[in-house]
Design a protein around this motif. Structure first.
Motif, PDB file in Angstrom:
ATOM      1  N   GLU A   1       0.838  -1.202   0.000  1.00  0.00           N
ATOM      2  CA  GLU A   1       0.000   0.000   0.000  1.00  0.00           C
ATOM      3  C   GLU A   1       0.872   1.250   0.000  1.00  0.00           C
ATOM      4  OE1 GLU A   1      -2.973  -2.990   1.358  1.00  0.00           O
ATOM      5  OE2 GLU A   1      -0.872  -2.652   1.745  1.00  0.00           O
TER       6      GLU A   1
ATOM      7  N   PRO B   1      -1.598  -4.961  -3.349  1.00  0.00           N
ATOM      8  CA  PRO B   1      -2.550  -4.293  -2.461  1.00  0.00           C
ATOM      9  C   PRO B   1      -3.931  -4.954  -2.579  1.00  0.00           C
ATOM     10  CG  PRO B   1      -1.290  -2.693  -3.733  1.00  0.00           C
ATOM     11  CD  PRO B   1      -0.974  -4.048  -4.297  1.00  0.00           C
ATOM     12  N   GLN B   2      -4.638  -5.032  -1.450  1.00  0.00           N
ATOM     13  CA  GLN B   2      -5.959  -5.676  -1.414  1.00  0.00           C
ATOM     14  C   GLN B   2      -6.878  -5.164  -2.518  1.00  0.00           C
ATOM     15  OE1 GLN B   2      -7.819  -5.089   2.401  1.00  0.00           O
ATOM     16  NE2 GLN B   2      -7.402  -7.193   2.995  1.00  0.00           N
ATOM     17  N   ILE B   3      -6.881  -3.824  -2.691  1.00  0.00           N
ATOM     18  CA  ILE B   3      -7.811  -3.218  -3.642  1.00  0.00           C
ATOM     19  C   ILE B   3      -7.480  -3.662  -5.063  1.00  0.00           C
ATOM     20  CG2 ILE B   3      -8.170  -0.974  -4.780  1.00  0.00           C
ATOM     21  CD1 ILE B   3     -10.142  -1.560  -2.481  1.00  0.00           C
TER      22      ILE B   3
ATOM     23  N   GLU C   1      -6.087  -6.476  -5.907  1.00  0.00           N
ATOM     24  CA  GLU C   1      -6.491  -7.869  -6.045  1.00  0.00           C
ATOM     25  C   GLU C   1      -8.001  -7.968  -6.262  1.00  0.00           C
ATOM     26  OE1 GLU C   1      -5.054 -10.486  -3.000  1.00  0.00           O
ATOM     27  OE2 GLU C   1      -6.063 -12.209  -3.903  1.00  0.00           O
ATOM     28  N   LEU C   2      -8.741  -7.157  -5.505  1.00  0.00           N
ATOM     29  CA  LEU C   2     -10.196  -7.152  -5.654  1.00  0.00           C
ATOM     30  C   LEU C   2     -10.569  -6.707  -7.072  1.00  0.00           C
ATOM     31  CD1 LEU C   2     -13.003  -7.454  -4.352  1.00  0.00           C
ATOM     32  CD2 LEU C   2     -12.826  -5.084  -3.593  1.00  0.00           C
TER      33      LEU C   2
ATOM     34  N   LEU D   1      -5.656   1.182  -7.864  1.00  0.00           N
ATOM     35  CA  LEU D   1      -4.749   1.090  -6.713  1.00  0.00           C
ATOM     36  C   LEU D   1      -5.352   1.680  -5.447  1.00  0.00           C
ATOM     37  CD1 LEU D   1      -1.243   2.147  -8.059  1.00  0.00           C
ATOM     38  CD2 LEU D   1      -1.920  -0.090  -7.248  1.00  0.00           C
TER      39      LEU D   1
ATOM     40  N   VAL E   1      -8.609   3.018  -2.856  1.00  0.00           N
ATOM     41  CA  VAL E   1      -9.977   2.724  -2.433  1.00  0.00           C
ATOM     42  C   VAL E   1     -10.957   3.674  -3.124  1.00  0.00           C
ATOM     43  CG1 VAL E   1     -11.535   2.730  -0.464  1.00  0.00           C
ATOM     44  CG2 VAL E   1      -9.240   1.800  -0.219  1.00  0.00           C
ATOM     45  N   GLU E   2     -10.591   4.945  -3.216  1.00  0.00           N
ATOM     46  CA  GLU E   2     -11.495   5.946  -3.801  1.00  0.00           C
ATOM     47  C   GLU E   2     -11.845   5.599  -5.256  1.00  0.00           C
ATOM     48  OE1 GLU E   2      -8.598   6.703  -2.150  1.00  0.00           O
ATOM     49  OE2 GLU E   2      -9.729   7.099  -0.300  1.00  0.00           O
TER      50      GLU E   2
ATOM     51  N   MET F   1     -11.836   2.662  -6.586  1.00  0.00           N
ATOM     52  CA  MET F   1     -12.682   1.481  -6.565  1.00  0.00           C
ATOM     53  C   MET F   1     -14.116   1.855  -6.238  1.00  0.00           C
ATOM     54  SD  MET F   1     -13.016  -1.642  -6.914  1.00  0.00           S
ATOM     55  CE  MET F   1     -11.988  -3.011  -6.518  1.00  0.00           C
ATOM     56  N   VAL F   2     -14.289   2.732  -5.279  1.00  0.00           N
ATOM     57  CA  VAL F   2     -15.635   3.154  -4.887  1.00  0.00           C
ATOM     58  C   VAL F   2     -16.325   3.803  -6.086  1.00  0.00           C
ATOM     59  CG1 VAL F   2     -16.927   4.741  -3.408  1.00  0.00           C
ATOM     60  CG2 VAL F   2     -15.080   3.377  -2.443  1.00  0.00           C
ATOM     61  N   ASP F   3     -15.607   4.640  -6.822  1.00  0.00           N
ATOM     62  CA  ASP F   3     -16.198   5.289  -7.999  1.00  0.00           C
ATOM     63  C   ASP F   3     -16.624   4.255  -9.037  1.00  0.00           C
ATOM     64  OD1 ASP F   3     -15.838   7.716  -6.859  1.00  0.00           O
ATOM     65  OD2 ASP F   3     -13.994   8.212  -7.947  1.00  0.00           O
TER      66      ASP F   3
ATOM     67  N   LEU G   1     -17.392   1.130  -8.504  1.00  0.00           N
ATOM     68  CA  LEU G   1     -18.469   0.274  -8.016  1.00  0.00           C
ATOM     69  C   LEU G   1     -19.811   0.981  -7.954  1.00  0.00           C
ATOM     70  CD1 LEU G   1     -16.699  -1.812  -5.265  1.00  0.00           C
ATOM     71  CD2 LEU G   1     -17.599  -2.616  -7.428  1.00  0.00           C
ATOM     72  N   CYS G   2     -19.760   2.307  -7.825  1.00  0.00           N
ATOM     73  CA  CYS G   2     -21.001   3.072  -7.748  1.00  0.00           C
ATOM     74  C   CYS G   2     -21.862   2.856  -8.998  1.00  0.00           C
ATOM     75  CB  CYS G   2     -20.710   4.555  -7.568  1.00  0.00           C
ATOM     76  SG  CYS G   2     -20.472   4.967  -5.839  1.00  0.00           S
TER      77      CYS G   2
ATOM     78  N   GLN H   1      -8.127  -2.229   3.483  1.00  0.00           N
ATOM     79  CA  GLN H   1      -8.606  -1.510   2.298  1.00  0.00           C
ATOM     80  C   GLN H   1      -9.996  -1.950   1.858  1.00  0.00           C
ATOM     81  OE1 GLN H   1      -5.606  -1.899  -0.786  1.00  0.00           O
ATOM     82  NE2 GLN H   1      -5.036   0.230  -0.469  1.00  0.00           N
TER      83      GLN H   1
ATOM     84  N   LEU I   1     -18.818   2.873   0.253  1.00  0.00           N
ATOM     85  CA  LEU I   1     -20.000   2.646  -0.584  1.00  0.00           C
ATOM     86  C   LEU I   1     -21.271   2.858   0.245  1.00  0.00           C
ATOM     87  CD1 LEU I   1     -18.896  -0.476  -2.630  1.00  0.00           C
ATOM     88  CD2 LEU I   1     -19.518   1.743  -3.585  1.00  0.00           C
TER      89      LEU I   1
ATOM     90  N   LYS J   1     -25.296   3.270  -0.664  1.00  0.00           N
ATOM     91  CA  LYS J   1     -25.479   1.964  -1.292  1.00  0.00           C
ATOM     92  C   LYS J   1     -25.796   0.933  -0.221  1.00  0.00           C
ATOM     93  CE  LYS J   1     -23.988   3.749  -5.108  1.00  0.00           C
ATOM     94  NZ  LYS J   1     -24.901   4.054  -6.213  1.00  0.00           N
TER      95      LYS J   1
ATOM     96  N   VAL K   1     -10.365 -10.100   0.804  1.00  0.00           N
ATOM     97  CA  VAL K   1     -10.670  -9.817  -0.597  1.00  0.00           C
ATOM     98  C   VAL K   1     -11.780 -10.754  -1.081  1.00  0.00           C
ATOM     99  CG1 VAL K   1      -9.737  -9.836  -2.932  1.00  0.00           C
ATOM    100  CG2 VAL K   1      -8.358  -8.947  -1.064  1.00  0.00           C
TER     101      VAL K   1
END
Lengths: 276, 294
Positions: A202, A242-244, A246-247, A263, A265-266, A268-270, A272-273, B249, B257, B262, B271
């Motif tokens: 990270e 990093p976890q994110i 991998e997800l 890379l 979280v932010e 990823m959130v965008d 996923l929205c 993370q 979310l 959400k 993960v």
């Protein structure tokens, strides 16, 4: 610029138990860059770091810091002034009885005038945001604060390069954040070149360039989003991603339109929205 | 009940200018066979707390019971308590001192005055528990090993005393990802196969939340949260952030979310958890835009 050309290093040279720690490394680090170096234990990260300010000299190959060869005995002190080092254990590198004295220690050794010394100490404390602790005793500070004092001590020498060898390994998440924020600020606002060794992916993800070492060689190099998508290679090298990331990769494989280069979280959130 | 703390307070430098209250009124029960993570910011009192488990520190006030016995009473044999409760400190590899790994691991059993045969049996058993091959390692110097291996030898030298409970202070500090995973999976195996009660102490959530059954969160000398990790991540994420612990993370991602309105379950640890939860949600929502069939 730091230029490393065909660098090799062997511990215990000419003895039975010799160990090849670095093998033909070539790397250029430009002024203002933020490079992180990752690799499993024993991959040669710290050995490489110690070459950058003449703590170790190459067995083969050369390193130049601003054009000065580290093998040139007359240049050792000039190089060490340019390349500051911060190590893992904050308790091993603070020497004085107050924070201010500790930061001034290096300056005293190179004999700057008292006026300049005061200015630089004040400036360094300001940069790492530790002014209010200038009269504190270092051993009463938290781990993160101690590392910031160590960083201040290095930059007070007006170093243009800062090499940090796992500076957050012994810190908790709060201390880690404090140190990382300070480093990013130094890089952005003071244009100090950062060479950052870490086990934490990270953290490496926050740099501009990642160098992955394996058995003394450069195994991968590039922008973090490129390096961290090479999951198979990284796992083979016994490293995490990093976890994110991998997800993101997993979701991408399942057919979601999510960039595997994610890379943060932010981001990823965008992404996923759009789905949930 | 294996260990029971009743209203334990501890103050360093009592009645001195630098008096510091390190533990505040802690009451805690630990049952045999539990697998616990103790987590908190540096300086929150974690290490002070665990030193009460086997009488290395005596509470300023309050009681500590091990298997029903008040261990700070006069006449209690603390050696016996320390055989039951094994403490592994930070960087235990710094405590290695013998010439060979065999001697290192045999040190504890020797002090118990066991016969040679029994000592060897214990050493074999302990090295096996940390996955080091007796034939390859017994006669080597502990100082010829990698950091991760040295740490496992240190661990074996505690296991050879056959403690009922093992408390490890930051067992994964400074190890690379592989060394870290190795130690953690061995801890899990030791717990699962030998029924040893294990407490992992760390300031790093990502490392322990995934494998423990119960999480204790400390802050400024108090235990502020106590429960299964998923529940704590789901309901008390804000508290964790407030006390400077941060979330993994993927957990943070789910909470963000949720903050955007959400509908999503936030008690994810890994993960895999996150992937499953997201795919479930995507399937349930009508936006099955680009999900591949099958």
């Amino acid at each position: 610029m730091i230029k490393i050309k065909n660098l090799g290093y062997i511990y215990h040279l000419h003895k039975k138990n010799q160990v090849k720690a670095l093998d033909n490394i070539s790397l250029e680090i430009k002024r203002g860059d933020f490079v992180s170096i990752i690799g499993s234990n024993g991959s040669g990260k710290s050995t490489l770091a110690k070459h950058l300010n003449c703590l170790l000299l190459p067995t083969s190959g050369n390193i130049w810091v601003n054009g000065m060869n580290t093998k040139d005995k007359d240049k050792v002190w000039a190089i060490r002034q340019k390349v500051g080092m911060v190590f893992q254990n904050p308790d091993n590198q603070l020497v004085a009885t107050t924070v201010e004295d500790d930061i001034a220690f290096g300056l005293e050794n190179i004999g700057v005038s008292e006026r300049v010394m005061k200015e630089r100490v004040h400036w360094a404390l300001q940069v790492v945001e530790m002014e209010e602790y200038k009269n504190s005793e270092p051993h009463l500070l938290s781990g993160g604060q101690k590392q910031k004092v160590a960083i201040a001590g290095a930059i007070a020498m007006h170093s243009s390069y800062l090499v940090l060898d796992e500076p957050t390994a012994m810190l908790d998440p709060h201390g880690r954040r404090e140190v990382m924020d300070t480093i990013k600020k130094l890089n952005k606002e003071e244009n100090i070149t950062i060479i950052y060794i870490t086990h934490l992916m990270e953290e490496a993800a926050e740099s501009n360039r990642v160098v992955v070492l394996d058995k003394g060689k450069i195994a991968l190099m590039g922008r973090p989003e490129k390096v961290f998508t090479q999951v198979e290679t990284l796992k083979k090298l016994k490293l995490d991603i990093p976890q994110i990331t991998e997800l993101a990769l997993r979701l991408n494989q399942k057919g979601l339109d999510i960039s595997p280069h994610t890379l943060k979280v932010e981001e990823m959130v965008d992404h996923l929205c759009l789905y949930v | 009940m294996f260990i029971c703390l009743e209203n334990v307070n501890f103050t360093y430098n009592l009645h001195m200018p630098f008096e510091t209250k390190a533990l505040k009124d802690i009451s805690l029960n630990i049952n045999e066979g539990e697998f616990i993570g103790l987590i908190g910011h540096t300086g929150c009192g974690k290490t002070t707390l665990i030193q009460h488990f086997n009488g290395l520190l005596e509470p300023t006030s309050g009681k500590v019971y091990v298997e029903g016995l008040d261990i700070n009473e006069r006449g209690v044999n603390l050696r016996l308590i320390r055989q039951k409760v094994g403490l592994v400190f930070q960087y235990p590899e710094n405590q290695l001192f013998e010439e060979t790994i065999f001697q290192e691991v045999a040190f504890g059993p020797k002090k118990l005055s066991l016969s040679e045969d029994k000592i060897e049996k214990r050493v074999r058993e302990a090295l096996k528990m940390v996955d080091l091959d007796y034939n390859l390692y017994a006669e080597r110097s502990p100082f010829s090993l990698s950091g991760g291996e040295m740490r496992r030898v240190a661990l074996a030298s505690i296991l050879s005393i056959r403690p009922k409970m093992l408390v490890l202070d930051e067992p994964t500090a400074n190890l690379d990802p592989q060394g870290r995973n190795k130690i953690l999976s061995e801890m899990k195996a030791i717990h699962d196969n030998f029924g040893i009660t294990v407490i992992l102490v760390s300031h790093n959530m990502e490392i322990i939340a995934e494998i423990v059954d119960r999480l204790l969160v400390m802050h400024r000398g108090e235990i502020i949260l106590d429960g299964p990790p998923r529940e704590i991540f789901e309901k008390y994420a804000d508290d964790l952030i407030k006390v400077g612990l941060g979330l993994p993370q993927v957990t943070r991602c789910m909470h963000e979310l949720r903050a955007k309105g959400k509908e999503i379950y936030t008690g994810v640890l890994t993960v895999e958890d996150a992937e499953k939860e997201i795919l479930d949600r995507v399937r349930k929502s009508n936006k099955q835009l680009k999900i591949k069939k099958g």
